[in-house]
Design a protein around this motif. Structure first.
Motif, short mmCIF file in Angstrom:
data_model
loop_
_atom_site.label_atom_id
_atom_site.label_comp_id
_atom_site.label_asym_id
_atom_site.label_seq_id
_atom_site.Cartn_x
_atom_site.Cartn_y
_atom_site.Cartn_z
N MET A 34 0.83 -1.18 0.00
CA MET A 34 0.00 0.00 0.00
C MET A 34 0.88 1.25 0.00
SD MET A 34 -3.23 -0.91 2.45
CE MET A 34 -2.31 -1.64 3.78
N PRO A 35 0.43 2.30 -0.65
CA PRO A 35 1.22 3.53 -0.66
C PRO A 35 1.41 4.10 0.72
CG PRO A 35 -0.57 3.62 -2.26
CD PRO A 35 -0.77 2.39 -1.44
N ALA A 36 2.51 4.80 0.91
CA ALA A 36 2.81 5.41 2.20
C ALA A 36 1.79 6.49 2.55
CB ALA A 36 4.20 6.01 2.18
N SER A 37 1.13 7.06 1.54
CA SER A 37 0.17 8.14 1.79
C SER A 37 -1.23 7.60 2.07
CB SER A 37 0.13 9.06 0.58
OG SER A 37 -0.33 8.34 -0.54
N SER A 38 -1.35 6.33 2.35
CA SER A 38 -2.68 5.71 2.52
C SER A 38 -3.15 5.77 3.97
CB SER A 38 -2.64 4.27 2.04
OG SER A 38 -1.74 3.53 2.85
N GLY A 73 -5.21 5.70 6.99
CA GLY A 73 -6.57 5.29 7.24
C GLY A 73 -7.13 4.31 6.23
N TRP A 74 -6.39 3.98 5.19
CA TRP A 74 -6.86 3.06 4.17
C TRP A 74 -6.24 1.69 4.40
CZ3 TRP A 74 -9.41 3.66 -0.83
CH2 TRP A 74 -10.12 4.87 -0.93
N GLY A 75 -7.09 0.69 4.55
CA GLY A 75 -6.63 -0.68 4.69
C GLY A 75 -6.92 -1.45 3.42
N VAL A 76 -6.72 -2.73 3.47
CA VAL A 76 -6.94 -3.58 2.31
C VAL A 76 -8.41 -3.53 1.87
CG1 VAL A 76 -6.85 -5.95 1.46
CG2 VAL A 76 -5.02 -5.08 2.89
N TYR A 109 -9.19 -0.36 -0.11
CA TYR A 109 -8.66 -0.41 -1.47
C TYR A 109 -9.50 -1.33 -2.35
CZ TYR A 109 -4.47 2.35 -0.76
OH TYR A 109 -3.61 3.38 -0.53
N LEU A 110 -9.94 -2.47 -1.81
CA LEU A 110 -10.78 -3.38 -2.59
C LEU A 110 -12.11 -2.74 -2.94
CD1 LEU A 110 -10.05 -6.76 -0.82
CD2 LEU A 110 -9.29 -6.04 -3.08
N ALA A 147 -11.73 9.50 -3.54
CA ALA A 147 -11.00 9.62 -2.27
C ALA A 147 -9.79 8.70 -2.20
CB ALA A 147 -11.94 9.31 -1.11
N ARG A 148 -9.53 7.92 -3.25
CA ARG A 148 -8.41 6.98 -3.22
C ARG A 148 -7.09 7.74 -3.14
NH1 ARG A 148 -7.75 1.43 -5.71
NH2 ARG A 148 -5.52 1.08 -5.55
#
Length: 59
Positions: free
Chosen positions: A1-5, A7-10, A13-14, A29-30
């Protein structure tokens, strides 16, 4: 996952990928990829190409 993610988990992203599959557009919002390695390798490639154009040997 990007370092800028932040609060975003797998799962997020799915879900964003499913959103893109149905809508044809990336989720607004990605997080974007801001990878320092990519920037560095692009810069190195540009400098090598410039050296070849100018006929300068690498140090």
């Amino acid at each position: 996952m990007p370092a800028s993610s932040e609060g975003w988990g797998v799962a997020e992203y799915l879900l964003a990928d499913v959103y893109q599959a149905f809508s044809g557009q990336p989720h607004p919002a990605r997080p974007t990829v801001n990878d320092a390695k990519t920037k560095h390798s692009d810069r190195v490639a540009r400098l090598r190409a410039q050296r070849e154009r100018l006929g300068v040997s690498a140090p």
